[in-house]
Design a protein around this motif. Structure first.
Motif: not given
Length: 590
Positions: A157-173
């Motif tokens: 599942m997405p590993i790019s930098s996230m806006l929140m410290d935990r998440g699925w990975g789909y809120a990418i910054d």
């Protein structure tokens, strides 16, 4: 660090310094500031095409930096949209080292017909310390387990930098940076290296249908320009901006935005050596509404971007597996580009898990419907079975108001006898239906409940339900034809031999070239009834050896052994003992 364009946008580390280039077409001036110049402002030169460039002698990897953008009376301190590292998600960009020791080994994934994918979420897959997120090091600790299970492709599942410290990975910054909580870029590269060393390819889930959410993004109104309160140069600034996740659909029609995304593809495929990509929600890239067959909402430039993504990925790695998450109902998603298609290798088959849940959740024989399963067996895109990714569970089907397969079919006892027997029946369908099978994390150890981004897998279940894991291992072995007597499971061909809606018995035939050690027959009794002498047809006379019997007590102590070592066929007819909720896989040696 070159991205293959005439201009190296972002960071380019040289022998004695670093060059910086950024796209800010509406800026009046741009400067670079960082720890290498005591946070002074070093002006960049306008290149008259929206790009600004400068070279700072003495700058080196590990040092921090930001762009200082002036637009009118406003000054913006912006992180590099292409930064590989950050001090924190709200901190500064960090100059990366361009070097990683890959060693001398090379890796090529096995062909799609023998691929078995395992989807996992880095933060929850293996988390020894419950107070912090799992990371790439923790996943590496389980690679030997996955290799032993028979998995040869891991989908992250997405590993790019996230806006929140935990998440699925789909809120990418930041799409170029790897989430620091997971171990950052160096942790990811080491994970890829270790997976390849075990013969396991890596598929990465990437998100281009939206970034965001909006005002939390550094990309938002990056150089100060915007229209109608929208996101500025990286986003649509009209009705096309709107998505279910905010007004953050990238402007696929801007060449610079297209290049931003394509350079990201190039980074993952070339620099990070991933073996495939799963592109999230392609339906929202190609259509404003997320609809199929909706010409008024189509985004032609989004369709062209999907084609460009596939063209580039397969130019870098011809064996790359590119996967679309679309609607599972459009052949053109996986049709070659030369015929007007998007060019993906395969797409998620969204109806398959629903079909299995519908068929396997009922305790009442009369409520079981085999027609959906039969349709799933025969479905193909463009005549190619391996253009489908099949799964029982995924991060979507196991959440979003639903739960994992075993919890949905047996909510009161998701590890009970009924749930375990039905889980194996579902696994038989997964590994014997034409397509590329995918397991979702924890499925093989009877993990229950709904998937979320904070609850780690309970690895104690791996011991408690080791027989279920063994069933998955045996099925994967047959699926890949490791013993040389189930080649048909790697083939394109399937034929339904027998569909008994009264007794809920289904027989189907799989083959590649046909003949002994190739032809495979799968027999499933979906009902709770025992058939002591069930008469049916098989493709050829002779002895058919049982390669898999889901009722074996080795899979669970409370399974009742049914001794069915072989089936004899004469005159095309066979009489078979079929225990309740039982699956048999047969093939011939000669």
């Amino acid at each position: 660090m070159s991205n293959g364009r005439k201009k190296d946008v972002g960071i380019s580390v040289k022998k004695n310094g670093v060059s910086f280039r950024v796209w800010a077409p509406f800026a009046d001036s741009v400067a670079i500031t960082g720890s290498f110049n005591d946070w002074g402002q070093y002006p960049l030169s306008s290149e008259a095409d929206g790009y600004w460039w400068g070279y700072f002698k003495g700058a080196k990897p590990g040092q921090e930096y930001k762009f200082v953008i002036k637009n009118g009376d406003n000054t913006y301190y912006r992180n590099d949209p292409r930064a590989y590292y950050f001090t924190t998600s709200s901190g500064n960009s960090v100059i990366p080292s361009p070097y990683f020791d890959w060693g001398e080994s090379t890796f090529t994934p096995i062909p799609p017909e023998k691929q078995v994918i395992y989807e996992l979420h880095v933060g929850t897959f293996n988390r020894p310390d419950p107070s912090i997120s799992g990371n790439f090091h923790d996943v590496i600790a389980k690679l030997d387990y996955l290799q032993g299970l028979g998995v040869n492709m891991i989908e992250l599942m997405p590993i790019s930098s996230m806006l929140m410290d935990r998440g699925w990975g789909y809120a990418i910054d930041y799409i170029f940076a790897v989430e620091s909580l997971y171990g950052g870029r160096s942790g990811f590269l080491n994970f890829v290296k270790e997976a390849h060393a075990r013969g396991i390819g890596v598929i990465l889930d990437v998100v281009y249908n939206h970034f965001g959410p909006d005002s939390f993004l550094d990309l938002w109104q990056f150089d100060g320009w915007h229209e109608d309160g929208k996101g500025g140069i990286y986003f649509y600034n009209d009705w096309r901006a709107q998505t279910p996740w905010g007004n953050t659909r990238p402007d696929f029609g801007r060449p610079e935005v297209q290049q931003y995304i394509l350079d990201n593809i190039r980074m993952w495929m070339h620099e990070c050596r991933v073996d495939g990509l799963r592109v999230d929600s392609t339906i929202y890239i190609r259509n404003f509404n997320g609809y199929n067959d909706d010409p008024e909402g189509d985004l032609p430039e989004g369709w062209k971007l999907l084609q460009s993504i596939n063209r580039l990925a397969k130019k870098i790695n011809p064996s790359a597996l590119t996967i679309a998450e679309d609607v599972g109902a459009n052949d053109y998603i996986v049709k070659p580009i030369i015929y007007g298609g998007a060019g993906f290798s395969s797409q998620w088959e969204l109806d398959f898990p629903h079909t299995l849940r519908t068929a396997l959740k009922s305790h009442k024989t009369e409520e079981i419907d085999l027609s959906g399963i039969a349709a799933s067996l025969l479905k193909k895109y463009n005549g190619d079975a391996f253009e489908r990714i099949l799964f029982i569970d995924s991060h979507d089907s196991a959440a979003n108001g639903s739960s994992r397969f075993n919890s949905q079919i047996a909510p009161d006892n998701p590890q009970g006898l009924f749930a375990r027997k039905q889980t194996i029946l579902a696994a038989v369908m997964l590994m014997s239906t034409p397509g590329i099978p995918m397991i979702f994390q924890g499925q093989e150890i009877m993990e229950g409940g709904a998937f979320n981004d904070w609850q780690a897998l309970d690895w104690h279940k791996a011991e408690a339900y080791k027989g279920i894991t063994e069933a998955f291992r045996h099925l994967i072995c047959l699926r890949k034809n490791l013993h040389g007597h189930t080649s048909g499971l790697t083939g394109q061909n399937v034929n339904i031999l027998h569909q008994d809606e009264t007794n809920k018995v289904l027989l189907f035939h799989r083959w590649n070239n046909g003949g002994p050690k190739d032809d495979v027959v799968v027999i499933i009794n979906f009902s709770a009834k025992t058939h002591q002498t069930y008469e049916t047809n098989l493709p050829r006379d002779g002895i058919w050896t049982t390669r898999f019997n889901s009722n074996w007590s080795g899979y669970s102590a409370d399974f009742k052994d049914a001794d069915i070592p072989r089936v004899e066929v004469a005159g095309g007819k066979a009489v078979i003992q079929l225990p309740p909720a039982c699956a048999l896989i047969l093939s011939q040696d000669e």
